[in-house]
Write an enzyme that holds these catalytic residues in place. Structure first.
Site, PDB file in Angstrom:
ATOM      1  N   SER A  90      20.340   8.046  59.889  1.00  0.00           N
ATOM      2  CA  SER A  90      19.081   8.195  59.151  1.00  0.00           C
ATOM      3  C   SER A  90      18.855   9.631  58.704  1.00  0.00           C
ATOM      4  O   SER A  90      19.391  10.579  59.291  1.00  0.00           O
ATOM      5  CB  SER A  90      17.905   7.771  60.028  1.00  0.00           C
ATOM      6  OG  SER A  90      18.086   6.464  60.506  1.00  0.00           O
TER       7      SER A  90
HETATM    8  N1  SAH Z   1      20.441   5.311  65.262  1.00  0.00           N
HETATM    9  C1  SAH Z   1      21.640   5.523  64.483  1.00  0.00           C
HETATM   10  C2  SAH Z   1      21.562   4.966  63.086  1.00  0.00           C
HETATM   11  C3  SAH Z   1      21.661   3.508  63.138  1.00  0.00           C
HETATM   12  S1  SAH Z   1      22.257   2.648  61.734  1.00  0.00           S
HETATM   13  C4  SAH Z   1      22.023   6.982  64.428  1.00  0.00           C
HETATM   14  O1  SAH Z   1      21.289   7.821  64.942  1.00  0.00           O
HETATM   15  O2  SAH Z   1      23.090   7.264  63.881  1.00  0.00           O
HETATM   16  C5  SAH Z   1      21.957   1.032  62.396  1.00  0.00           C
HETATM   17  C6  SAH Z   1      22.969   0.564  63.395  1.00  0.00           C
HETATM   18  O3  SAH Z   1      22.513  -0.684  63.910  1.00  0.00           O
HETATM   19  C7  SAH Z   1      24.351   0.295  62.800  1.00  0.00           C
HETATM   20  O4  SAH Z   1      25.299   1.053  63.485  1.00  0.00           O
HETATM   21  C8  SAH Z   1      24.551  -1.195  62.994  1.00  0.00           C
HETATM   22  O5  SAH Z   1      25.899  -1.557  63.282  1.00  0.00           O
HETATM   23  C9  SAH Z   1      23.643  -1.474  64.185  1.00  0.00           C
HETATM   24  N2  SAH Z   1      23.226  -2.873  64.313  1.00  0.00           N
HETATM   25  C10 SAH Z   1      22.993  -3.797  63.344  1.00  0.00           C
HETATM   26  N3  SAH Z   1      22.623  -4.971  63.886  1.00  0.00           N
HETATM   27  C11 SAH Z   1      22.625  -4.794  65.243  1.00  0.00           C
HETATM   28  C12 SAH Z   1      22.345  -5.649  66.360  1.00  0.00           C
HETATM   29  N4  SAH Z   1      22.001  -6.926  66.207  1.00  0.00           N
HETATM   30  N5  SAH Z   1      22.452  -5.126  67.594  1.00  0.00           N
HETATM   31  C13 SAH Z   1      22.821  -3.822  67.802  1.00  0.00           C
HETATM   32  N6  SAH Z   1      23.106  -2.980  66.780  1.00  0.00           N
HETATM   33  C14 SAH Z   1      23.005  -3.456  65.521  1.00  0.00           C
END
Ligand code: SAH
Length: 239
Positions: A90
């Protein structure tokens, strides 16, 4: 005066060691420090984030270490960045904003859904007792766990799994943060929140997403506030 050879050798060795380690007068240079401090001032404080502990944590976490080498020079720019596998880290401001909104304390155990790069977990790490973070994609979960361990974040546990299932073994949590957007708030996550707890999440799909703050009172009553329109990657169902 000529010193015996052995003394001169020792002196030279000590000098070498000092110059590698850096000294308090001349600390080892961090080429990204200026950019990090400017990011906090111009993107985060300027937009109203005030919590000193949140700002300190944003000043300390080396964001460049959480992005692929190809985008490292852009690590402190005012936008999200790709981290591979179609996922993103983000925008720095939104990380700071959500961290402030979560209103964490040192004693808290926090659940994050969507570890991604591990950056948000690292920002929380200094502010709470323990961060539990779930990532759906095995490769990202492994990479984030490695990055966090290499950088010495000891109070973060990353698990590969589906956030829709929560983390029953470690529940309940004082705080829960989602960094991927589900179409509706999963009830299981609300159930894993302690009385008096808070949850921050982007909810919705496509262009129609809002950041919400969910609070559970001491008696278990749930209130939900819509805070801000946002755009996150979708929270997907595991198989
Ligand atoms: N917090 C992260 C950014 C997250 S991007 C950072 O600081 O870099 C969102 C993430 O959520 C992605 O890596 C994606 O693979 C994950 N995601 C999507 N659906 C999910 C689920 N059902 N359970 C766990 N993670 C999930």
């Amino acid at each position: 005066m000529l010193l015996p050879e052995s003394v001169r050798l020792i002196d030279r060795r000590r000098f070498l060691l000092l110059s590698i380690a850096g000294t308090p007068d001349r600390p080892a240079a961090d080429p990204y420090q200026d950019r990090r401090l400017r990011m906090v001032k111009n993107q985060i404080e300027a937009r109203g984030v005030r919590n000193p502990a949140v700002l300190d944590s944003m000043r300390a976490v080396p964001r460049e270490k959480f992005v692929p080498a190809s985008v490292q020079p852009q690590a402190y720019e005012d936008h999200p960045l790709p981290i591979g596998f179609g996922q993103t880290i983000s925008q720095p401001y939104i990380v700071a904003f959500m961290t402030e909104l979560l209103a964490v304390r040192k004693s808290h155990r926090v659940l994050e859904i969507g570890t991604g790069s591990g950056y948000q977990a690292a920002v929380l790490s200094a502010l709470v007792e323990h961060v539990y973070s779930i990532e759906l994609l095995p490769a990202l979960a492994r990479l984030a766990a490695q990055t966090l361990s290499d950088l010495g974040y000891r109070n973060v546990t990353v698990r590969e799994g589906d956030g829709y299932l929560g983390w029953p073994d470690k529940a309940p949590f004082d705080r829960i943060i989602l960094t991927a957007a589900p179409p509706q708030l999963p009830q299981i996550l609300v159930d894993e929140l302690k009385p008096g707890g808070k949850l921050v999440a982007p909810i919705g799909s496509g262009d129609d997403q809002n950041l919400v703050l969910v609070e559970k009172s001491e008696t278990g009553k749930i209130t939900t506030k819509t805070v801000l329109p946002v755009r996150f990657v979708p929270m997907r169902k595991g198989i």
